[in-house]
Design an enzyme around this catalytic site. Structure first.
Site, PDB file in Angstrom:
ATOM      1  N   CYS A   1       0.411  -2.870  15.633  1.00 50.98           N
ATOM      2  CA  CYS A   1       0.524  -2.498  14.222  1.00 50.98           C
ATOM      3  C   CYS A   1      -0.043  -3.572  13.301  1.00 50.98           C
ATOM      4  CB  CYS A   1       1.986  -2.246  13.889  1.00 50.98           C
ATOM      5  SG  CYS A   1       2.270  -1.921  12.134  1.00 50.98           S
TER       6      CYS A   1
ATOM      7  N   CYS B   1      -1.032   5.236   7.438  1.00 52.12           N
ATOM      8  CA  CYS B   1      -0.207   4.253   6.735  1.00 52.12           C
ATOM      9  C   CYS B   1      -0.201   2.917   7.431  1.00 52.12           C
ATOM     10  CB  CYS B   1       1.248   4.676   6.680  1.00 52.12           C
ATOM     11  SG  CYS B   1       1.491   6.303   6.101  1.00 52.12           S
TER      12      CYS B   1
ATOM     13  N   SER C   1      10.212   5.578  15.901  1.00 54.25           N
ATOM     14  CA  SER C   1       8.960   5.132  16.518  1.00 54.25           C
ATOM     15  C   SER C   1       9.279   4.702  17.940  1.00 54.25           C
ATOM     16  CB  SER C   1       8.370   3.960  15.731  1.00 54.25           C
ATOM     17  OG  SER C   1       7.888   4.417  14.493  1.00 54.25           O
ATOM     18  N   LEU C   2       9.068   5.609  18.875  1.00 52.74           N
ATOM     19  CA  LEU C   2       9.495   5.336  20.252  1.00 52.74           C
ATOM     20  C   LEU C   2       8.392   4.588  21.011  1.00 52.74           C
ATOM     21  CD1 LEU C   2      12.131   5.963  21.786  1.00 52.74           C
ATOM     22  CD2 LEU C   2      10.927   7.837  22.894  1.00 52.74           C
TER      23      LEU C   2
ATOM     24  N   GLU D   1       0.821  -1.201   0.000  1.00 51.37           N
ATOM     25  CA  GLU D   1       0.000   0.000   0.000  1.00 51.37           C
ATOM     26  C   GLU D   1       0.862   1.261   0.000  1.00 51.37           C
ATOM     27  OE1 GLU D   1      -1.563  -1.124   3.746  1.00 51.37           O
ATOM     28  OE2 GLU D   1      -0.312   0.267   4.836  1.00 51.37           O
TER      29      GLU D   1
ATOM     30  N   CYS E   1       5.414  -5.322  16.079  1.00 51.63           N
ATOM     31  CA  CYS E   1       4.939  -4.425  17.138  1.00 51.63           C
ATOM     32  C   CYS E   1       3.480  -4.775  17.415  1.00 51.63           C
ATOM     33  CB  CYS E   1       5.084  -2.970  16.702  1.00 51.63           C
ATOM     34  SG  CYS E   1       6.785  -2.561  16.304  1.00 51.63           S
TER      35      CYS E   1
ATOM     36  N   CYS F   1       3.055   8.396   1.639  1.00 51.99           N
ATOM     37  CA  CYS F   1       3.612   7.430   2.580  1.00 51.99           C
ATOM     38  C   CYS F   1       3.776   6.104   1.835  1.00 51.99           C
ATOM     39  CB  CYS F   1       2.624   7.298   3.728  1.00 51.99           C
ATOM     40  SG  CYS F   1       2.964   5.929   4.807  1.00 51.99           S
TER      41      CYS F   1
ATOM     42  N   GLU G   1       9.835  -2.320   7.743  1.00 51.11           N
ATOM     43  CA  GLU G   1      10.848  -1.558   8.480  1.00 51.11           C
ATOM     44  C   GLU G   1      11.922  -1.121   7.465  1.00 51.11           C
ATOM     45  OE1 GLU G   1      11.663  -0.136  11.455  1.00 51.11           O
ATOM     46  OE2 GLU G   1      13.505   0.295  10.376  1.00 51.11           O
TER      47      GLU G   1
ATOM     48  N   CYS H   1       6.022  -7.264   7.771  1.00 47.08           N
ATOM     49  CA  CYS H   1       7.086  -6.746   8.621  1.00 47.08           C
ATOM     50  C   CYS H   1       7.451  -7.795   9.659  1.00 47.08           C
ATOM     51  CB  CYS H   1       6.644  -5.456   9.320  1.00 47.08           C
ATOM     52  SG  CYS H   1       7.966  -4.737  10.335  1.00 47.08           S
TER      53      CYS H   1
HETATM   54  N1  SAH Z   1       8.519   0.262  10.573  1.00 47.27           N
HETATM   55  C1  SAH Z   1       8.670   1.651  10.638  1.00 47.27           C
HETATM   56  C2  SAH Z   1       7.860   2.414   9.636  1.00 47.27           C
HETATM   57  C3  SAH Z   1       6.458   1.939   9.401  1.00 47.27           C
HETATM   58  S1  SAH Z   1       5.312   2.161  10.717  1.00 47.27           S
HETATM   59  C4  SAH Z   1       8.367   2.151  12.033  1.00 47.27           C
HETATM   60  O1  SAH Z   1       7.879   1.380  12.844  1.00 47.27           O
HETATM   61  O2  SAH Z   1       8.672   3.297  12.302  1.00 47.27           O
HETATM   62  C5  SAH Z   1       4.913   3.870  10.564  1.00 47.27           C
HETATM   63  C6  SAH Z   1       4.289   4.470  11.797  1.00 47.27           C
HETATM   64  O3  SAH Z   1       2.926   4.046  11.950  1.00 47.27           O
HETATM   65  C7  SAH Z   1       5.029   4.083  13.045  1.00 47.27           C
HETATM   66  O4  SAH Z   1       5.295   5.188  13.866  1.00 47.27           O
HETATM   67  C8  SAH Z   1       4.040   3.126  13.650  1.00 47.27           C
HETATM   68  O5  SAH Z   1       4.298   2.947  14.964  1.00 47.27           O
HETATM   69  C9  SAH Z   1       2.708   3.773  13.306  1.00 47.27           C
HETATM   70  N2  SAH Z   1       1.539   2.933  13.525  1.00 47.27           N
HETATM   71  C10 SAH Z   1       1.435   1.611  13.332  1.00 47.27           C
HETATM   72  N3  SAH Z   1       0.207   1.168  13.706  1.00 47.27           N
HETATM   73  C11 SAH Z   1      -0.487   2.261  14.145  1.00 47.27           C
HETATM   74  C12 SAH Z   1      -1.806   2.459  14.679  1.00 47.27           C
HETATM   75  N4  SAH Z   1      -2.648   1.448  14.796  1.00 47.27           N
HETATM   76  N5  SAH Z   1      -2.174   3.698  15.056  1.00 47.27           N
HETATM   77  C13 SAH Z   1      -1.322   4.736  14.910  1.00 47.27           C
HETATM   78  N6  SAH Z   1      -0.079   4.615  14.424  1.00 47.27           N
HETATM   79  C14 SAH Z   1       0.350   3.386  14.038  1.00 47.27           C
HETATM   80 FE1  SF4 Z   2       6.916  -3.164  11.593  1.00 52.90          FE
HETATM   81 FE2  SF4 Z   2       6.893  -0.518  12.037  1.00 52.90          FE
HETATM   82 FE3  SF4 Z   2       4.638  -1.971  12.246  1.00 52.90          FE
HETATM   83 FE4  SF4 Z   2       6.562  -2.254  14.058  1.00 52.90          FE
HETATM   84  S1  SF4 Z   2       5.353  -0.372  13.659  1.00 52.90           S
HETATM   85  S2  SF4 Z   2       5.429  -3.924  13.078  1.00 52.90           S
HETATM   86  S3  SF4 Z   2       8.390  -2.017  12.821  1.00 52.90           S
HETATM   87  S4  SF4 Z   2       5.814  -1.615  10.395  1.00 52.90           S
END
Ligand code: SAH
Ligand code: SF4
Length: 361
Positions: A129, A343, A224-225, A94, A126, A115, A170, A122
């Site tokens: 996600c 995204c 992404s903290l 996507e 997490c 984006c 990632e 991935c």
């Molecule tokens: N893997 C990388 C980039 C893709 S995720 C990373 O983790 O940074 C892009 C962003 O979307 C990250 O900050 C992630 O934590 C956030 N994200 C994922 N799922 C989400 C959700 N359900 N609500 C809000 N943000 C989310």
């Molecule tokens: Fe992968 Fe980023 Fe989603 Fe974590 S937040 S599962 S690193 S895409």
């Protein structure tokens, strides 16, 4: 038969020139080809009317246009638009186009953020996600990364002026292809997007953050903290066990120092997981030490996951702590409009329907 042709959008100007000289073609021909590919967004060699026909046939035998198929576009012209693409091997990815929202950026903004994804699935899993729910399938090639930008510009008729690597996958786990793609996206002969308008988001791969610091391009980096202590972060991000906060933050400090650049910490707020005032205080301490900005994102619900977006008064209390500590911090309260939220989460909703219908646009 396996495809042996090289995707044309995985090659740099120099590489294309070298291949043209191997074909005993003059240099200006390489330039003509590149103009067709990027400036004119050609989709086949047959279109390249100022190249001699025998050369076009030779090129067709040697190189490949990315056979991307847009399976579905969701959204309308002035809202977030989501593009689902089917790749050559059938994998679905996507890309999300977020036009400037006057509410966020002011009436005059012409910001068009795209984006994009860097992997199919991935591996980092997490817990909040959607992208990691089915695990990791493969890396995207450099051309598949570049092609997302080209396709969205073609389909939307708009020029992208802000690019974020916040889609599926990632980015730093696909480092070589990411760098190659960014080189092409940044190049004046390629997509022509300035490095400062490109943001890589990472879940915190410390060694690759250091490696990125050694790269010449001034791309922006977002971390992404989502947790300001190891206890909280490890609970929702398994990657924290491999690179705990001390290791991650040291790499961040190195990046900041080396690039003279302010980092952004992304912080999804999840009710009763990481949204207490003491979480905010710990986050403020980290941000102060690194002189970083914070981007708070109230959690957007994902089907099948039980996390909740915090109540408004909890969001207010969290932001008040950051404000009191004088940390530059923003929060996007519009549901579904935030870049990262938009995204990170549509794959599950879209994949089954798209795969069934086989529709194309
Ligand atoms: N893997 C990388 C980039 C893709 S995720 C990373 O983790 O940074 C892009 C962003 O979307 C990250 O900050 C992630 O934590 C956030 N994200 C994922 N799922 C989400 C959700 N359900 N609500 C809000 N943000 C989310
Ligand atoms: Fe992968 Fe980023 Fe989603 Fe974590 S937040 S599962 S690193 S895409």
């Amino acid at each position: 038969m396996a495809e042996s042709r090289i995707p044309i959008k995985s090659l740099s100007f120099e590489e294309i020139e070298a291949r043209f000289s191997a074909l005993a073609q003059p240099r200006y021909r390489a330039k003509q080809l590149i103009e067709w590919v990027y400036a004119r967004k050609a989709r086949s060699f047959a279109e390249m009317s100022n190249l001699p026909e025998p050369l076009r046939r030779q090129l067709d035998d040697a190189f490949l246009f990315e056979p991307f198929e847009a399976v579905r576009v969701l959204g309308s012209e002035d809202t977030t638009r989501k593009y689902l693409f089917r790749l050559a091997d059938g994998a679905l990815i996507e890309s999300v186009l977020i036009p400037a929202s006057p509410a966020l950026y002011g009436e005059a903004s012409d910001r068009r953020t795209l984006c994009i994804s860097t992997q199919v699935g991935c591996a980092y899993g997490c817990k909040f996600c959607a992208s990691g729910l089915d695990g990791w399938s493969r890396n995207l090639g450099a051309s598949e990364i570049v092609e997302q930008v080209m396709q969205v510009e073609r389909l939307s008729g708009e020029k992208i002026n802000n690019l974020v690597f916040m889609g599926m996958g990632e980015p730093l786990a696909n480092f070589a292809n990411l760098m190659k793609a960014i080189g092409i996206i940044n190049a004046p002969w390629g997509v022509g997007l300035g490095a400062r308008h490109i943001t890589i988001s990472t879940s915190g791969l410390a060694p690759q953050i250091r490696e990125l610091a050694e790269q010449p391009l001034q791309v922006r980096l977002a971390i992404s903290l989502h947790g300001a202590t190891d206890e909280v972060r490890s609970q929702i991000m398994p990657v924290n066990r491999k690179y705990p906060l001390a290791v991650l933050l040291e790499a961040c400090a190195y990046y900041t120092e080396r690039k003279k650049q302010r980092l952004t910490f992304e912080y999804i707020l999840i009710e009763e997981v990481n949204d207490r005032p003491e979480d905010a205080a710990a986050l403020a301490r980290i941000a102060r030490k690194l002189q970083a900005k914070i981007n708070c994102i109230p959690y957007n619900s994902v089907e099948g996951l039980d996390w909740r977006r915090p109540a408004e008064h909890r969001l207010d209390a969290f932001m008040a702590v950051l404000e009191g500590a004088r940390i530059p911090a923003t929060i996007r309260r519009e549901k579904g409009h935030d870049i990262s939220a938009a995204c990170g989460q549509l794959r599950r909703q879209m994949l089954p329907a798209a795969a069934e219908s086989g529709a194309t646009v």
